[in-house]
Design an enzyme around this catalytic site. Structure first.
Site, PDB file in Angstrom:
ATOM      1  NE  ARG A   1      -3.516  16.014  -4.897  1.00 16.88           N
ATOM      2  CZ  ARG A   1      -2.724  16.204  -5.950  1.00 16.88           C
ATOM      3  NH1 ARG A   1      -3.256  16.409  -7.139  1.00 16.88           N
ATOM      4  NH2 ARG A   1      -1.423  16.140  -5.843  1.00 16.88           N
ATOM      5  CB  ILE A   2      -3.406  15.890   2.004  1.00 18.17           C
ATOM      6  CG1 ILE A   2      -3.365  14.710   1.008  1.00 18.17           C
ATOM      7  CG2 ILE A   2      -3.460  15.361   3.431  1.00 18.17           C
ATOM      8  CD1 ILE A   2      -2.101  13.868   1.044  1.00 18.17           C
TER       9      ILE A   2
ATOM     10  CB  SER B   1       4.314  16.171   4.269  1.00 18.47           C
ATOM     11  OG  SER B   1       5.457  16.571   4.994  1.00 18.47           O
ATOM     12  NE  ARG B   2       7.061  11.070   0.112  1.00 23.22           N
ATOM     13  CZ  ARG B   2       5.831  10.530   0.122  1.00 23.22           C
ATOM     14  NH1 ARG B   2       5.132  10.524   1.249  1.00 23.22           N
ATOM     15  NH2 ARG B   2       5.326   9.983  -0.966  1.00 23.22           N
TER      16      ARG B   2
ATOM     17  CD  GLU C   1       9.530   6.910   5.517  1.00 24.38           C
ATOM     18  OE1 GLU C   1       8.982   6.098   4.746  1.00 24.38           O
ATOM     19  OE2 GLU C   1       9.067   8.031   5.762  1.00 24.38           O
TER      20      GLU C   1
ATOM     21  CG  HIS D   1       5.316   6.299   4.941  1.00 24.21           C
ATOM     22  ND1 HIS D   1       6.360   6.843   4.244  1.00 24.21           N
ATOM     23  CD2 HIS D   1       4.202   6.769   4.339  1.00 24.21           C
ATOM     24  CE1 HIS D   1       5.911   7.589   3.262  1.00 24.21           C
ATOM     25  NE2 HIS D   1       4.588   7.557   3.297  1.00 24.21           N
TER      26      HIS D   1
ATOM     27  CB  ALA E   1      -0.949   8.929   6.592  1.00 26.54           C
TER      28      ALA E   1
HETATM   29  P1  NAD Z   1      -0.664  18.654  -3.341  1.00 29.70           P
HETATM   30  O1  NAD Z   1       0.350  18.857  -4.407  1.00 29.70           O
HETATM   31  O2  NAD Z   1      -2.116  18.657  -3.697  1.00 29.70           O
HETATM   32  O3  NAD Z   1      -0.457  19.727  -2.164  1.00 29.70           O
HETATM   33  C1  NAD Z   1       0.792  20.166  -1.712  1.00 29.70           C
HETATM   34  C2  NAD Z   1       0.684  21.648  -1.414  1.00 29.70           C
HETATM   35  O4  NAD Z   1       1.909  22.079  -0.806  1.00 29.70           O
HETATM   36  C3  NAD Z   1       0.487  22.494  -2.680  1.00 29.70           C
HETATM   37  O5  NAD Z   1      -0.667  23.320  -2.550  1.00 29.70           O
HETATM   38  C4  NAD Z   1       1.747  23.335  -2.759  1.00 29.70           C
HETATM   39  O6  NAD Z   1       1.517  24.636  -3.281  1.00 29.70           O
HETATM   40  C5  NAD Z   1       2.151  23.396  -1.294  1.00 29.70           C
HETATM   41  N1  NAD Z   1       3.538  23.817  -1.092  1.00 29.70           N
HETATM   42  C6  NAD Z   1       4.599  23.654  -1.935  1.00 29.70           C
HETATM   43  N2  NAD Z   1       5.701  24.226  -1.383  1.00 29.70           N
HETATM   44  C7  NAD Z   1       5.310  24.725  -0.178  1.00 29.70           C
HETATM   45  C8  NAD Z   1       5.997  25.417   0.868  1.00 29.70           C
HETATM   46  N3  NAD Z   1       7.297  25.705   0.791  1.00 29.70           N
HETATM   47  N4  NAD Z   1       5.293  25.773   1.965  1.00 29.70           N
HETATM   48  C9  NAD Z   1       3.972  25.490   2.076  1.00 29.70           C
HETATM   49  N5  NAD Z   1       3.263  24.864   1.105  1.00 29.70           N
HETATM   50  C10 NAD Z   1       3.944  24.468   0.006  1.00 29.70           C
HETATM   51  O7  NAD Z   1      -0.278  17.271  -2.666  1.00 29.70           O
HETATM   52  P2  NAD Z   1      -1.182  16.369  -1.703  1.00 29.70           P
HETATM   53  O8  NAD Z   1      -1.938  15.366  -2.501  1.00 29.70           O
HETATM   54  O9  NAD Z   1      -1.919  17.245  -0.767  1.00 29.70           O
HETATM   55  O10 NAD Z   1      -0.020  15.589  -0.925  1.00 29.70           O
HETATM   56  C11 NAD Z   1       0.949  16.294  -0.159  1.00 29.70           C
HETATM   57  C12 NAD Z   1       2.096  15.389   0.207  1.00 29.70           C
HETATM   58  O11 NAD Z   1       1.704  14.503   1.237  1.00 29.70           O
HETATM   59  C13 NAD Z   1       2.574  14.458  -0.919  1.00 29.70           C
HETATM   60  O12 NAD Z   1       3.488  15.120  -1.769  1.00 29.70           O
HETATM   61  C14 NAD Z   1       3.220  13.324  -0.167  1.00 29.70           C
HETATM   62  O13 NAD Z   1       4.587  13.560  -0.038  1.00 29.70           O
HETATM   63  C15 NAD Z   1       2.554  13.361   1.204  1.00 29.70           C
HETATM   64  N6  NAD Z   1       1.710  12.167   1.464  1.00 29.70           N
HETATM   65  C16 NAD Z   1       2.052  11.338   2.488  1.00 29.70           C
HETATM   66  C17 NAD Z   1       1.253  10.234   2.774  1.00 29.70           C
HETATM   67  C18 NAD Z   1       1.580   9.305   3.911  1.00 29.70           C
HETATM   68  O14 NAD Z   1       1.256   8.119   3.813  1.00 29.70           O
HETATM   69  N7  NAD Z   1       2.160   9.773   4.992  1.00 29.70           N
HETATM   70  C19 NAD Z   1       0.112   9.961   2.011  1.00 29.70           C
HETATM   71  C20 NAD Z   1      -0.199  10.838   0.983  1.00 29.70           C
HETATM   72  C21 NAD Z   1       0.606  11.945   0.717  1.00 29.70           C
END
Ligand code: NAD
Length: 369
Positions: free
Chosen positions: A161-162, A265-266, A295, A317, A319
């Site tokens: 998604r992101i 991401s994390r 964190e 943190h 975003a």
């Molecule tokens: P999502 O599940 O829609 O997308 C994650 C993508 O990563 C998936 O398409 C998956 O196939 C891919 N993936 C898995 N393993 C992988 C690898 N080894 N290499 C490359 N790609 C890989 O999740 P999302 O909604 O896009 O969110 C992603 C992450 O962002 C969340 O899990 C969360 O940890 C983080 N996040 C952080 C904040 C913040 O405030 N900083 C806010 C929202 C989300």
């Protein structure tokens, strides 16, 4: 509702709590801004609550599920990421947990984009110059120059998604885009972006033709001017392509010395000591981080080294930290609204009580007949 549902929230999530109370729920909210100790959450689970509202700061595992045995029916996580929840344990105890996907997608992606721009154009150093009264003259290249984002090549690591939302924003800045995702590839989306790029070029909106394609990690890392990370945290054993320390000495060495890393991401996806070394020894040009291995970022973190402060942006943190994104009570707009709706769906038996049909439940596999 026949029985008054009891809920414990480990954090205040705003007006949505009042809406739950208006609905007849008995809701207790942990009063501190900091996370409650785990022992307190376990104690609350043992006290017979029906639902638990958690954030990424709370470790949710067998100890907690066991304490809630017989009463705890749902864990509603106020985040899209759920690496703090032990999914195998939730499944073993047959407890559904929900997340708040989608409503923070655009906020997180735009923040990643802004971090990329702030880093490349050296906004932090430039403002310091002004504030510290060190801006002595206008000059063609002194005291430093930044790098443009427009027209450069960005690697998107993780096209969920992101990642896809970030692609949309980068395409608007005429960037070429390298996509890497070993698990999920959205070719339809990528084709649509390419068609839009081609139209923009054909109609004279952008001068150069731009491209987007899926590539290997190697090609993404070696070819990108910017690398933006959008993966979930997956540790060894949780995936055949884990993301823990995906960015390490080896991967940093593959990036161009002029390239920048952006991580929203994390934290544990990036090996922070390796990153500090890569920045100190100039294997890469800079990094902007929103998330950390621990964190809040510890006082003695190598990322705080003054020697790299001009090229290492550190955000708290933040975003998804936009007002509507965090607090709207509308489940289609805000994390709070979606979190509470996920809880209600389970506790009130929406969707005919079929957990596999509830849109915000993550671990549906535990409930498949
Ligand atoms: P999502 O599940 O829609 O997308 C994650 C993508 O990563 C998936 O398409 C998956 O196939 C891919 N993936 C898995 N393993 C992988 C690898 N080894 N290499 C490359 N790609 C890989 O999740 P999302 O909604 O896009 O969110 C992603 C992450 O962002 C969340 O899990 C969360 O940890 C983080 N996040 C952080 C904040 C913040 O405030 N900083 C806010 C929202 C989300």
């Amino acid at each position: 509702m026949t029985k008054r549902m009891r809920v414990f929230a480990t954090c205040d999530i705003g007006e949505s709590i009042s809406l739950l109370r208006d609905r007849g729920y008995d809701v207790e909210v942990y009063p501190g801004p900091e996370a409650p100790p785990k022992s307190l959450i376990v104690e609350k689970s043992r006290s017979g609550i029906d639902g638990l509202i958690t954030t990424l700061r709370d470790a949710v595992d067998a100890e907690l599920f066991d304490a809630g045995k017989g009463s705890l029916k749902v864990v509603a996580q106020y985040a899209v990421g759920f690496d703090n929840i032990n999914r195998a344990d939730a499944n073993r105890y047959h407890i559904p947990f929900t997340n708040t996907a989608d409503v923070l997608t655009e906020a997180t992606a735009e923040f990643a984009f802004f971090m990329m721009g702030a880093l490349a154009r050296k906004l932090w150093s430039a403002e310091h110059l002004t504030r510290e009264n060190k801006w002595g003259f206008w000059h063609p290249y002194l005291p430093f120059l930044g790098d443009e984002v427009t027209g450069k090549t960005v690697a998107i690591i993780g096209t969920g998604r992101i990642g896809l939302a970030m692609i949309k924003k980068c395409a608007g800045f005429d960037m070429n885009i390298l996509c890497y995702d070993p698990v999920y590839q959205n070719h339809e989306h990528i084709t649509a972006i390419q068609e839009t790029n081609d139209l923009r070029h054909a109609r004279g909106i952008c001068r150069e033709k731009t491209w987007i394609k899926y590539v290997t990690l190697e090609v993404a890392l070696t070819g990108a001017d910017f690398v933006s990370v959008h993966v979930p945290l997956l540790r060894e054993g949780e995936s055949s392509t884990p993301t823990y320390h995906l960015f390490n000495e080896e991967t940093f060495r593959r990036m161009k010395p002029t390239a920048f890393l952006v991580n929203t991401s994390r934290g544990p996806v990036v090996d922070e000591s390796a990153l500090a070394k890569a920045l100190r020894e100039k294997w890469i040009a800079g990094a902007a981080l929103d998330v950390y291995e621990r964190e809040p970022l510890p006082a003695d973190s190598p990322l705080r080294d003054p020697a790299i402060e001009d090229r290492c942006r550190l955000l708290p943190h933040f975003a998804s930290a936009a007002k509507i994104t965090r607090l709207s009570t509308d489940p289609d707009k805000g994390m709070a609204g979606r979190c509470v709706q996920g809880l209600i769906d389970v506790l009130e038996g929406n969707y005919g009580g079929d957990i596999t049909k509830m849109p915000y439940v993550v671990n549906k596999e535990a409930f498949a007949k």
